[in-house]
Write a protein that holds these residues in place. Structure first.
Motif, PDB file in Angstrom:
ATOM      1  N   ASN A  14       0.844  -1.200   0.000  1.00  0.00           N
ATOM      2  CA  ASN A  14       0.000   0.000   0.000  1.00  0.00           C
ATOM      3  C   ASN A  14       0.877   1.247   0.000  1.00  0.00           C
ATOM      4  O   ASN A  14       1.709   1.427   0.887  1.00  0.00           O
ATOM      5  N   TYR A  15       0.672   2.101  -1.006  1.00  0.00           N
ATOM      6  CA  TYR A  15       1.542   3.239  -1.225  1.00  0.00           C
ATOM      7  C   TYR A  15       0.792   4.570  -1.176  1.00  0.00           C
ATOM      8  O   TYR A  15      -0.394   4.637  -1.515  1.00  0.00           O
ATOM      9  N   ILE A  16       1.508   5.626  -0.827  1.00  0.00           N
ATOM     10  CA  ILE A  16       1.172   6.976  -1.273  1.00  0.00           C
ATOM     11  C   ILE A  16       1.992   7.184  -2.535  1.00  0.00           C
ATOM     12  O   ILE A  16       3.224   7.105  -2.511  1.00  0.00           O
ATOM     13  N   SER A  17       1.331   7.406  -3.641  1.00  0.00           N
ATOM     14  CA  SER A  17       1.987   7.439  -4.941  1.00  0.00           C
ATOM     15  C   SER A  17       1.864   8.824  -5.571  1.00  0.00           C
ATOM     16  O   SER A  17       0.809   9.463  -5.482  1.00  0.00           O
ATOM     17  N   VAL A  18       2.961   9.261  -6.218  1.00  0.00           N
ATOM     18  CA  VAL A  18       2.984  10.571  -6.869  1.00  0.00           C
ATOM     19  C   VAL A  18       3.435  10.392  -8.325  1.00  0.00           C
ATOM     20  O   VAL A  18       4.631  10.428  -8.620  1.00  0.00           O
ATOM     21  N   PRO A  19       2.478  10.157  -9.236  1.00  0.00           N
ATOM     22  CA  PRO A  19       2.837  10.156 -10.661  1.00  0.00           C
ATOM     23  C   PRO A  19       2.833  11.585 -11.211  1.00  0.00           C
ATOM     24  O   PRO A  19       2.050  12.430 -10.764  1.00  0.00           O
ATOM     25  N   ILE A  20       3.714  11.842 -12.163  1.00  0.00           N
ATOM     26  CA  ILE A  20       3.763  13.143 -12.832  1.00  0.00           C
ATOM     27  C   ILE A  20       3.764  12.881 -14.333  1.00  0.00           C
ATOM     28  O   ILE A  20       4.777  12.441 -14.899  1.00  0.00           O
TER      29      ILE A  20
END
Length: 219
Positions: A100-106
């Motif tokens: 389980n992640y906090i994800s930051v795609p750009i």
């Protein structure tokens, strides 16, 4: 060659900085389902189904409402299970490795035309920060040094992926998106130190995720 690449990157950053219009940024919400696997990891190794959800921003980088930078912040569920189709009935078929992640795609996002309702494509890096890992039904193995390793397959606290996506936008508000994220870092670095596994033990454990979802962009 390195100087050429650095010069090209600096030129691209300078160009985008000149074009970005933060005052016209629009915000939205996004959510959907995920299908993930981890290559060269556990045996058996099968898919895991989860979900993602979060917030996005659409930042224009041209004057024609066609090209955007789209950063997002999401909860992102990924990982694997033991449900390999060839391993039914095996001891660890019901194993689950839920990351389980906090994800930051750009993403760099481009619509195929200036029309309000139109297809689009996007690509960019994804940065995943592990919140927790829920493991059940997994075997306990030992490191080469003989120390108890606890749960087999401790996930890395950070991993990096490259994402690609295509979708359709209805009036630049409601959007359906299909995405694929290829992990470039090692999802289970500790697993490479374990003994008693097959020849793939020394190969990088790449997390790969397909997702499909909906986004709504506010005015």
């Amino acid at each position: 060659m390195k100087k050429i690449l650095i010069s090209t990157a600096l030129c691209a950053v300078t160009f985008l900085s000149a074009q970005i219009d933060f005052s016209s940024t629009r915000y939205g919400i996004t959510a959907g389902g995920t299908y993930s696997r981890v290559s060269n990891a556990h045996n058996p190794s099968g898919p895991l189904y989860s979900f993602y959800g979060g917030f996005l921003a659409m930042i224009p980088v041209d004057d024609n409402n066609q090209f955007f930078i789209q950063p997002e912040v999401e909860y992102f569920g990924a990982g694997e299970s033991g449900k390999d189709k060839d391993a039914k009935g095996s001891e660890f078929y019901d194993a689950v490795y839920a990351n389980n992640y906090i994800s930051v795609p750009i993403y760099f996002k481009g619509y195929f035309s200036e029309a309000e309702s139109e297809f689009f494509a996007m690509a960019g890096p994804r940065f995943n920060f592990l919140i927790n890992q829920n493991v059940s039904g997994a075997p306990v193995r030992y490191t080469v040094e003989g120390d108890a390793n606890g749960v087999n397959g401790k996930a890395a606290t950070f991993n990096f992926a490259i994402g690609l996506g295509v979708g359709f936008s209805y009036k630049r508000k409601l959007e359906a998106t299909l995405r694929y994220d290829l992990g470039l870092s090692n999802t289970y670095p500790g697993l490479m130190n374990e003994k008693g596994l097959d020849a793939s033990i020394q190969k990088k454990k790449s997390e790969q995720v397909f997702s499909v979802g909906l986004s709504y962009v506010f005015d």
